[in-house]
Enzyme design. Structure first.
Site, PDB file in Angstrom:
ATOM      1  N   TYR A 189       0.833  -1.212   0.000  1.00 15.02           N
ATOM      2  CA  TYR A 189       0.000   0.000   0.000  1.00 15.02           C
ATOM      3  C   TYR A 189       0.872   1.270   0.000  1.00 15.02           C
ATOM      4  O   TYR A 189       0.755   2.104  -0.912  1.00 15.02           O
ATOM      5  CB  TYR A 189      -0.942  -0.018   1.205  1.00 15.02           C
ATOM      6  CG  TYR A 189      -2.398   0.303   0.888  1.00 15.02           C
ATOM      7  CD1 TYR A 189      -2.752   1.008  -0.251  1.00 15.02           C
ATOM      8  CD2 TYR A 189      -3.421  -0.084   1.746  1.00 15.02           C
ATOM      9  CE1 TYR A 189      -4.081   1.299  -0.522  1.00 15.02           C
ATOM     10  CE2 TYR A 189      -4.753   0.207   1.481  1.00 15.02           C
ATOM     11  CZ  TYR A 189      -5.070   0.898   0.339  1.00 15.02           C
ATOM     12  OH  TYR A 189      -6.383   1.190   0.077  1.00 15.02           O
ATOM     13  N   GLU A 249       2.352   6.324  -7.084  1.00 16.64           N
ATOM     14  CA  GLU A 249       1.299   7.191  -7.622  1.00 16.64           C
ATOM     15  C   GLU A 249       1.662   8.669  -7.435  1.00 16.64           C
ATOM     16  O   GLU A 249       1.543   9.478  -8.360  1.00 16.64           O
ATOM     17  CB  GLU A 249      -0.042   6.896  -6.936  1.00 16.64           C
ATOM     18  CG  GLU A 249      -0.571   5.518  -7.308  1.00 16.64           C
ATOM     19  CD  GLU A 249      -1.833   5.128  -6.536  1.00 16.64           C
ATOM     20  OE1 GLU A 249      -2.550   6.023  -6.065  1.00 16.64           O
ATOM     21  OE2 GLU A 249      -2.089   3.908  -6.408  1.00 16.64           O
TER      22      GLU A 249
HETATM   23  C1  LIG Z   1     -11.519  11.548  -8.531  1.00 18.17           C
HETATM   24  C2  LIG Z   1     -10.212  11.885  -7.940  1.00 18.17           C
HETATM   25  C3  LIG Z   1      -9.883  11.012  -6.824  1.00 18.17           C
HETATM   26  C4  LIG Z   1      -8.643  11.425  -6.147  1.00 18.17           C
HETATM   27  C5  LIG Z   1      -8.584  10.799  -4.805  1.00 18.17           C
HETATM   28  C6  LIG Z   1      -7.281  10.892  -4.221  1.00 18.17           C
HETATM   29  C7  LIG Z   1      -7.255  10.162  -2.920  1.00 18.17           C
HETATM   30  C8  LIG Z   1      -6.196   9.235  -2.830  1.00 18.17           C
HETATM   31  C9  LIG Z   1      -6.080   8.403  -1.610  1.00 18.17           C
HETATM   32  C10 LIG Z   1      -6.199   6.943  -1.956  1.00 18.17           C
HETATM   33  C11 LIG Z   1      -4.924   6.235  -2.022  1.00 18.17           C
HETATM   34  C12 LIG Z   1      -5.146   4.889  -2.721  1.00 18.17           C
HETATM   35  C13 LIG Z   1      -3.905   4.422  -3.257  1.00 18.17           C
HETATM   36  C14 LIG Z   1      -4.023   3.044  -3.879  1.00 18.17           C
HETATM   37  O1  LIG Z   1      -4.461   3.156  -5.203  1.00 18.17           O
HETATM   38  C15 LIG Z   1      -2.707   2.428  -3.840  1.00 18.17           C
HETATM   39  C16 LIG Z   1      -2.796   0.953  -3.946  1.00 18.17           C
HETATM   40  O2  LIG Z   1      -3.787   0.309  -4.100  1.00 18.17           O
HETATM   41  S1  LIG Z   1      -1.345   0.227  -3.777  1.00 18.17           S
HETATM   42  C17 LIG Z   1      -1.682  -1.497  -3.711  1.00 18.17           C
HETATM   43  C18 LIG Z   1      -1.996  -2.000  -2.335  1.00 18.17           C
HETATM   44  N1  LIG Z   1      -3.360  -1.807  -2.145  1.00 18.17           N
HETATM   45  C19 LIG Z   1      -4.109  -2.588  -1.398  1.00 18.17           C
HETATM   46  O3  LIG Z   1      -3.687  -3.545  -0.786  1.00 18.17           O
HETATM   47  C20 LIG Z   1      -5.514  -2.212  -1.419  1.00 18.17           C
HETATM   48  C21 LIG Z   1      -6.181  -2.759  -0.258  1.00 18.17           C
HETATM   49  N2  LIG Z   1      -7.425  -2.125  -0.168  1.00 18.17           N
HETATM   50  C22 LIG Z   1      -8.481  -2.769  -0.389  1.00 18.17           C
HETATM   51  O4  LIG Z   1      -8.476  -3.938  -0.638  1.00 18.17           O
HETATM   52  C23 LIG Z   1      -9.664  -1.896  -0.293  1.00 18.17           C
HETATM   53  O5  LIG Z   1      -9.713  -1.186   0.846  1.00 18.17           O
HETATM   54  C24 LIG Z   1     -10.978  -2.539  -0.678  1.00 18.17           C
HETATM   55  C25 LIG Z   1     -10.862  -2.846  -2.155  1.00 18.17           C
HETATM   56  C26 LIG Z   1     -12.059  -1.517  -0.499  1.00 18.17           C
HETATM   57  C27 LIG Z   1     -11.316  -3.823   0.117  1.00 18.17           C
HETATM   58  O6  LIG Z   1     -11.599  -3.600   1.400  1.00 18.17           O
HETATM   59  P1  LIG Z   1     -12.692  -4.481   2.163  1.00 18.17           P
HETATM   60  O7  LIG Z   1     -13.192  -3.793   3.337  1.00 18.17           O
HETATM   61  O8  LIG Z   1     -13.702  -4.920   1.170  1.00 18.17           O
HETATM   62  O9  LIG Z   1     -11.942  -5.726   2.652  1.00 18.17           O
HETATM   63  P2  LIG Z   1     -12.164  -7.244   2.425  1.00 18.17           P
HETATM   64  O10 LIG Z   1     -11.424  -7.694   1.238  1.00 18.17           O
HETATM   65  O11 LIG Z   1     -11.767  -7.837   3.728  1.00 18.17           O
HETATM   66  O12 LIG Z   1     -13.749  -7.539   2.144  1.00 18.17           O
HETATM   67  C28 LIG Z   1     -14.764  -7.410   3.139  1.00 18.17           C
HETATM   68  C29 LIG Z   1     -15.898  -8.386   2.872  1.00 18.17           C
HETATM   69  O13 LIG Z   1     -16.471  -8.186   1.591  1.00 18.17           O
HETATM   70  C30 LIG Z   1     -16.267  -9.342   0.781  1.00 18.17           C
HETATM   71  N3  LIG Z   1     -15.972  -8.915  -0.580  1.00 18.17           N
HETATM   72  C31 LIG Z   1     -15.456  -7.744  -0.951  1.00 18.17           C
HETATM   73  N4  LIG Z   1     -15.292  -7.693  -2.278  1.00 18.17           N
HETATM   74  C32 LIG Z   1     -15.710  -8.894  -2.752  1.00 18.17           C
HETATM   75  C33 LIG Z   1     -15.772  -9.460  -4.032  1.00 18.17           C
HETATM   76  N5  LIG Z   1     -15.352  -8.786  -5.127  1.00 18.17           N
HETATM   77  N6  LIG Z   1     -16.261 -10.701  -4.156  1.00 18.17           N
HETATM   78  C34 LIG Z   1     -16.687 -11.396  -3.087  1.00 18.17           C
HETATM   79  N7  LIG Z   1     -16.645 -10.911  -1.819  1.00 18.17           N
HETATM   80  C35 LIG Z   1     -16.156  -9.679  -1.662  1.00 18.17           C
HETATM   81  C36 LIG Z   1     -15.127 -10.066   1.436  1.00 18.17           C
HETATM   82  O14 LIG Z   1     -15.076 -11.405   1.153  1.00 18.17           O
HETATM   83  C37 LIG Z   1     -15.415  -9.807   2.887  1.00 18.17           C
HETATM   84  O15 LIG Z   1     -16.516 -10.618   3.282  1.00 18.17           O
HETATM   85  P3  LIG Z   1     -16.682 -11.201   4.752  1.00 18.17           P
HETATM   86  O16 LIG Z   1     -16.688 -10.032   5.692  1.00 18.17           O
HETATM   87  O17 LIG Z   1     -17.972 -11.946   4.708  1.00 18.17           O
HETATM   88  O18 LIG Z   1     -15.528 -12.105   4.972  1.00 18.17           O
END
Ligand SMILES: CCCCCCCCCCCCC[C@@H](O)CC(=O)SCCNC(=O)CCNC(=O)[C@H](O)C(C)(C)COP(=O)(O)OP(=O)(O)OC[C@H]1O[C@@H](n2cnc3c(N)ncnc32)[C@H](O)[C@@H]1OP(=O)(O)O
Length: 242
Positions: free
Chosen positions: A164, A171
């Site tokens: 992250y 970026e």
């Molecule tokens: C318009 C101009 C905008 C300008 C904005 C400028 C602001 C900039 C600030 C932002 C910076 C971001 C930078 C970023 O781009 C850099 C990178 O990404 S670098 C790479 C590293 N990144 C990561 O590791 C990203 C990690 N982040 C995430 O994964 C996210 O936060 C998110 C995608 C939202 C996921 O978070 P979430 O809360 O969903 O976590 P979980 O994966 O634990 O999921 C929770 C539960 O939901 C179920 N789930 C979610 N998605 C799915 C799916 N596609 N299919 C099935 N199930 C899904 C998951 O299984 C969990 O379920 P349960 O609770 O039942 O277990």
């Protein structure tokens, strides 16, 4: 009396059947979606590796994968929809910020400014995104199929600790590299006087975007740290609703 009780039971049964059909449909769609996205990011990983092995340089790499990257990263917008309609238990805001900032990086920075496409920082965030997304989508897929290998769960909730911040550095360095070109070209900007009587300076907009990482990134990072504690250590965490 008896008949109204029976009616209630029939209604309940119908409701339960509807819910079951809905959740079967949602699971089928999510499984398809996650398999497609895992495959998409795997294709990107292979294309980047092949390009680098064949050419021995990262110059031109972005151009070679641009179309696939734009397709799969833009398609991730449906994830905001998943949260909004409630088929995944994730915050619309967290997902929205994550997906929109990526789409912004792809379309309004890297794709729009040819001169920065060969910057090392572009390769940095591309590699980080690719590793992250292959891990994340394969995690969701295996979880939906009820066959989640521990190492994928471990990777999903540990790799982000390093990836992250590294991705964010990639970026921010890319936006910084874009600033002089944006200033010189005046792209996406509107100067007065014009018929709409509106002024907009993309250069300053980019500076604001860079500054917005300061409050927004820690929130996303701490959200993931909380998810990590919940998923790997079974802690019960009460999150505020959107
Ligand atoms: C318009 C101009 C905008 C300008 C904005 C400028 C602001 C900039 C600030 C932002 C910076 C971001 C930078 C970023 O781009 C850099 C990178 O990404 S670098 C790479 C590293 N990144 C990561 O590791 C990203 C990690 N982040 C995430 O994964 C996210 O936060 C998110 C995608 C939202 C996921 O978070 P979430 O809360 O969903 O976590 P979980 O994966 O634990 O999921 C929770 C539960 O939901 C179920 N789930 C979610 N998605 C799915 C799916 N596609 N299919 C099935 N199930 C899904 C998951 O299984 C969990 O379920 P349960 O609770 O039942 O277990």
């Amino acid at each position: 009396m008896a008949s109204s009780e029976e009616d209630g039971t029939v209604e309940e049964k119908e409701n339960n059947n509807k819910k079951r059909t809905k959740s079967t449909l949602a699971t089928a769609w999510l499984t398809f979606y996650n398999i497609a996205m895992t495959a998409g990011w795997l294709v990107l990983a292979m294309a980047m590796t092949r390009f680098y092995i064949q050419k021995g340089t990262h110059k031109g790499l972005y151009r070679s994968i641009a179309r696939t990257l734009k397709f799969f990263q833009t398609f991730a917008l449906v994830e905001v929809g998943h949260c909004a309609i409630g088929i995944v238990r994730t915050s619309v805001i967290v997902t929205g910020v994550q997906v929109c900032s990526r789409i912004f990086m792809v379309w309004f920075i890297t794709n729009s400014i040819r001169q920065i496409q060969s910057e090392e920082s572009v390769i940095l965030f591309l590699v980080v995104w690719t590793v992250t997304e292959i891990t994340r989508y394969s995690y969701y897929t295996f979880k939906l199929l009820n066959h989640l290998p521990y190492f994928i769960k471990w990777a999903r909730y540990n790799l982000f600790i390093v990836l992250y911040p590294v991705g964010v550095v990639g970026e921010l360095l890319t936006i910084y590299a874009a600033l002089p070109f944006v200033r010189r070209s005046g792209m996406y900007s509107m100067r007065l006087p014009n018929k709409y009587n509106v002024s907009f300076d993309y250069y300053y907009c980019l500076i604001i975007v860079m500054l917005s990482y300061i409050p927004l990134f820690p929130q996303l990072y701490f959200h993931m740290l909380r998810q990590r504690r919940r998923m790997l250590h079974g802690e019960v965490i009460v999150e505020k609703d959107d």
